[in-house]
Design a protein around this motif. Structure first.
Motif, PDB file in Angstrom:
ATOM      1  N   GLN A 234       0.743   3.752  12.217  1.00 37.95           N
ATOM      2  CA  GLN A 234      -0.397   4.311  12.503  1.00 37.95           C
ATOM      3  C   GLN A 234      -0.894   4.922  11.080  1.00 37.95           C
ATOM      4  N   ILE A 235      -0.266   5.489  10.421  1.00 40.77           N
ATOM      5  CA  ILE A 235      -0.700   6.282   9.323  1.00 40.77           C
ATOM      6  C   ILE A 235      -1.157   5.441   8.343  1.00 40.77           C
ATOM      7  N   SER A 236      -0.430   4.031   8.053  1.00 38.11           N
ATOM      8  CA  SER A 236      -0.703   3.029   7.634  1.00 38.11           C
ATOM      9  C   SER A 236      -2.212   2.412   7.958  1.00 38.11           C
ATOM     10  N   LEU A 237      -2.567   2.334   9.084  1.00 39.42           N
ATOM     11  CA  LEU A 237      -3.940   2.014   9.576  1.00 39.42           C
ATOM     12  C   LEU A 237      -4.868   3.196   8.981  1.00 39.42           C
ATOM     13  N   ILE A 238      -4.465   4.469   9.133  1.00 37.59           N
ATOM     14  CA  ILE A 238      -5.366   5.434   8.566  1.00 37.59           C
ATOM     15  C   ILE A 238      -5.790   5.521   7.185  1.00 37.59           C
ATOM     16  N   GLU A 239      -4.579   5.098   6.391  1.00 38.11           N
ATOM     17  CA  GLU A 239      -4.761   4.903   5.106  1.00 38.11           C
ATOM     18  C   GLU A 239      -5.500   3.559   4.679  1.00 38.11           C
ATOM     19  N   ALA A 240      -5.505   2.689   5.498  1.00 37.14           N
ATOM     20  CA  ALA A 240      -6.368   1.396   5.275  1.00 37.14           C
ATOM     21  C   ALA A 240      -7.860   1.703   5.381  1.00 37.14           C
ATOM     22  N   LYS A 241      -7.935   2.444   6.593  1.00 40.30           N
ATOM     23  CA  LYS A 241      -9.428   2.698   7.068  1.00 40.30           C
ATOM     24  C   LYS A 241     -10.066   3.715   5.902  1.00 40.30           C
ATOM     25  N   ARG A 242      -9.397   4.721   5.388  1.00 37.50           N
ATOM     26  CA  ARG A 242      -9.826   5.579   4.266  1.00 37.50           C
ATOM     27  C   ARG A 242     -10.299   4.645   3.096  1.00 37.50           C
ATOM     28  N   ILE A 243      -9.161   3.651   2.763  1.00 35.17           N
ATOM     29  CA  ILE A 243      -9.650   2.918   1.656  1.00 35.17           C
ATOM     30  C   ILE A 243     -10.907   2.075   1.634  1.00 35.17           C
ATOM     31  N   ILE A 244     -11.044   1.541   2.975  1.00 35.23           N
ATOM     32  CA  ILE A 244     -12.110   0.822   3.391  1.00 35.23           C
ATOM     33  C   ILE A 244     -13.445   1.664   3.215  1.00 35.23           C
ATOM     34  N   LEU A 245     -13.399   2.641   4.009  1.00 37.75           N
ATOM     35  CA  LEU A 245     -14.566   3.571   3.913  1.00 37.75           C
ATOM     36  C   LEU A 245     -15.036   4.006   2.386  1.00 37.75           C
ATOM     37  N   ALA A 246     -14.048   4.213   1.549  1.00 34.56           N
ATOM     38  CA  ALA A 246     -14.296   4.805   0.228  1.00 34.56           C
ATOM     39  C   ALA A 246     -14.867   3.470  -0.767  1.00 34.56           C
ATOM     40  N   LYS A 247     -14.177   2.377  -0.112  1.00 35.66           N
ATOM     41  CA  LYS A 247     -14.850   1.050  -1.149  1.00 35.66           C
ATOM     42  C   LYS A 247     -16.254   0.860  -0.641  1.00 35.66           C
ATOM     43  N   THR A 248     -16.391   1.213   0.644  1.00 39.17           N
ATOM     44  CA  THR A 248     -17.680   0.739   1.417  1.00 39.17           C
ATOM     45  C   THR A 248     -18.850   1.601   0.609  1.00 39.17           C
ATOM     46  N   GLU A 249     -18.632   2.964   0.404  1.00 38.94           N
ATOM     47  CA  GLU A 249     -19.223   4.040   0.132  1.00 38.94           C
ATOM     48  C   GLU A 249     -19.429   3.683  -1.535  1.00 38.94           C
ATOM     49  N   GLU A 250     -18.455   3.353  -2.100  1.00 37.88           N
ATOM     50  CA  GLU A 250     -18.728   3.013  -3.613  1.00 37.88           C
ATOM     51  C   GLU A 250     -19.595   1.679  -3.626  1.00 37.88           C
ATOM     52  N   LEU A 251     -19.253   0.734  -2.837  1.00 37.17           N
ATOM     53  CA  LEU A 251     -20.358  -0.730  -2.865  1.00 37.17           C
ATOM     54  C   LEU A 251     -21.509  -0.139  -2.596  1.00 37.17           C
ATOM     55  N   ARG A 252     -21.930   0.687  -1.484  1.00 39.33           N
ATOM     56  CA  ARG A 252     -23.354   0.962  -1.064  1.00 39.33           C
ATOM     57  C   ARG A 252     -23.856   1.794  -2.060  1.00 39.33           C
ATOM     58  N   LYS A 253     -23.303   2.641  -2.912  1.00 35.23           N
ATOM     59  CA  LYS A 253     -24.000   3.308  -4.224  1.00 35.23           C
ATOM     60  C   LYS A 253     -24.437   2.336  -5.286  1.00 35.23           C
TER      61      LYS A 253
ATOM     62  N   MET B  25       0.883  -1.042  -0.172  1.00 42.13           N
ATOM     63  CA  MET B  25       0.104  -0.104  -0.019  1.00 42.13           C
ATOM     64  C   MET B  25       0.840   1.179   0.069  1.00 42.13           C
ATOM     65  N   GLU B  26       0.824   1.958  -1.270  1.00 42.96           N
ATOM     66  CA  GLU B  26       1.624   3.364  -1.185  1.00 42.96           C
ATOM     67  C   GLU B  26       0.852   4.326  -0.295  1.00 42.96           C
ATOM     68  N   ILE B  27       1.883   5.097   0.431  1.00 44.96           N
ATOM     69  CA  ILE B  27       1.410   6.279   1.437  1.00 44.96           C
ATOM     70  C   ILE B  27       2.135   7.237   0.846  1.00 44.96           C
ATOM     71  N   ASN B  28       1.274   8.481   0.714  1.00 44.84           N
ATOM     72  CA  ASN B  28       2.247   9.762   0.447  1.00 44.84           C
ATOM     73  C   ASN B  28       2.085  10.638   1.661  1.00 44.84           C
ATOM     74  N   PRO B  29       3.197  10.642   2.384  1.00 44.34           N
ATOM     75  CA  PRO B  29       3.218  11.362   3.790  1.00 44.34           C
ATOM     76  C   PRO B  29       2.678  12.805   3.941  1.00 44.34           C
ATOM     77  N   SER B  30       2.826  13.472   2.517  1.00 45.78           N
ATOM     78  CA  SER B  30       2.476  14.901   2.451  1.00 45.78           C
ATOM     79  C   SER B  30       0.813  15.007   2.522  1.00 45.78           C
ATOM     80  N   ASP B  31       0.029  13.893   2.591  1.00 43.03           N
ATOM     81  CA  ASP B  31      -1.302  13.789   2.308  1.00 43.03           C
ATOM     82  C   ASP B  31      -1.839  13.976   3.920  1.00 43.03           C
TER      83      ASP B  31
END
Length: 374
Positions: A124-143, A1-7
């Protein structure tokens, strides 16, 4: 999983300015965005203003210690999900337990090791990124699911009415145009068209009800009903369809058997089971429908003497993740949706669906419903 620290923005909270500067240099070199605070009160203000993704929080501070800051952040719904890494010289078991109790995600002991700190921050940043991906995919799946369900509902609803009209016309033609009048070949074509229309109408009806059930728009309306009367009504509707295959539908039932259930759902269940029994029966055979009371439950079973289901295919039935459909004895097409709808409706009315089958000998599909205690 690629993480951009500046984000990501990290808030550093410490009352010792040299610690703040050191942490700021280390994390800025890693391209993270940095905000700082020199005490607990300032930290709360910075969290509200900066909305950091991660907080590095000193425990020992004069005005408000790190534990209290963490408690306040976790009580606020808007900041409760921000992960906290405590920076502390306290390393007793009691201090660590208290830290986790107030919401810590991790601990780093002072004086800290540079590599350890960067690894823990990145974790911790990796966990945040993973959570964001999961939330985005969940919303995409919901739609996607909402769009699919809306499409199914529109298709079924808009096609059901005209298909119902076509079905009625074909039924009238079958009844009023015997083969002697229009010839055997034309009568056979008319019969095929009638059967196909019946199947499509049933599929659309099932699809509409299944979609409404899955999105929670189909409510169970309990009422006292005579189960025998309901079954008789469904059998009467299928008399012509069964007659086209010279199938005799027999009913064994008491004079009446009362249950408390949704009458429309029960009709749909019986209709699907009887339709399947006729579909998979050989011409000239018999379908037996039984209604009986067994151990406080009203039991309805539909038995055919048709093609049956092999052992491997039986494992695929009644599971949403394994699609199973097959053709009837006259090549009637099935969707596999009917039994899933039947199972759903039976369970919604407090009962169970069951079946037994043997390849080449036929099948028995049945369900039960609770008999109300008087």
């Amino acid at each position: 999983m690629e993480i951009n620290p500046s984000d990501y923005k990290i808030l550093i909270v410490d009352d010792v300015m040299s610690n703040v500067l050191l942490l700021k240099v280390l994390l800025t070199n890693e391209k993270y965005n940095i905000a700082t605070a020199g005490n607990g009160t300032e930290a709360l203000a910075q969290v509200a203003a900066e909305r950091p993704d991660l907080i590095l929080l000193d425990v020992m501070m004069p005005d408000m210690d790190g534990f209290e800051v963490a408690q306040r952040l976790k009580k606020n719904l808007e900041t409760a999900d921000i992960p906290i890494i405590f920076l502390t010289a306290l390393n007793s078991t009691g201090d660590i337990v208290k830290g986790f109790q107030v919401g810590a995600n991790d601990f780093i002991s002072k004086p800290f090791n540079k590599e350890e700190l960067l690894i823990r921050v990145r974790h911790q940043i990796s966990l945040i990124e993973a959570k964001r991906i999961i939330l985005a995919k969940t919303e995409e799946l919901r739609k996607t699911i909402m769009g699919r369900d809306k499409l199914y509902s529109v298709i079924a609803h808009d096609l059901r009415s005209p298909m119902g009209s076509i079905k009625m016309v074909l039924n009238m033609l079958i009844l009023n145009l015997p083969s002697e009048t229009i010839g055997d070949e034309m009568y056979e074509l008319l019969t095929m068209a009638n059967q196909t229309t019946e199947d499509v109408f049933a599929l659309l009806d099932n699809l509409l009800k299944w979609t409404k059930s899955q999105i929670g728009k189909l409510k169970v309306v309990y009422q006292d009903i005579d189960l025998v009367e309901v079954v008789e009504g469904v059998i009467e509707i299928f008399t012509m369809v069964a007659g086209l295959k010279k199938i005799d539908v027999k009913l064994q039932a008491p004079e009446e058997l009362e249950v408390n259930a949704d009458i429309d759902m029960v009709k749909t269940v019986v209709r699907n089971l009887l339709s399947n029994a006729i579909k998979f029966s050989n011409e000239g055979s018999e379908v037996l429908v039984k209604v009986e009371a067994i151990d406080g439950m009203a039991v309805v079973s539909v038995q055919d003497h048709g093609c049956g289901i092999d052992d491997e295919s039986q494992k695929k039935l009644l599971h949403t993740d394994t699609h199973y459909s097959t053709f009837g004895t006259n090549n009637e097409e099935g969707s596999g949706l009917g039994l899933l709808l039947v199972q759903d409706f039976v369970q919604k009315n407090g009962g169970d669906l069951w079946f037994t089958s043997k390849k080449g000998e036929g099948s028995i599909f049945g369900f039960n419903l609770p008999i109300p205690k008087r």
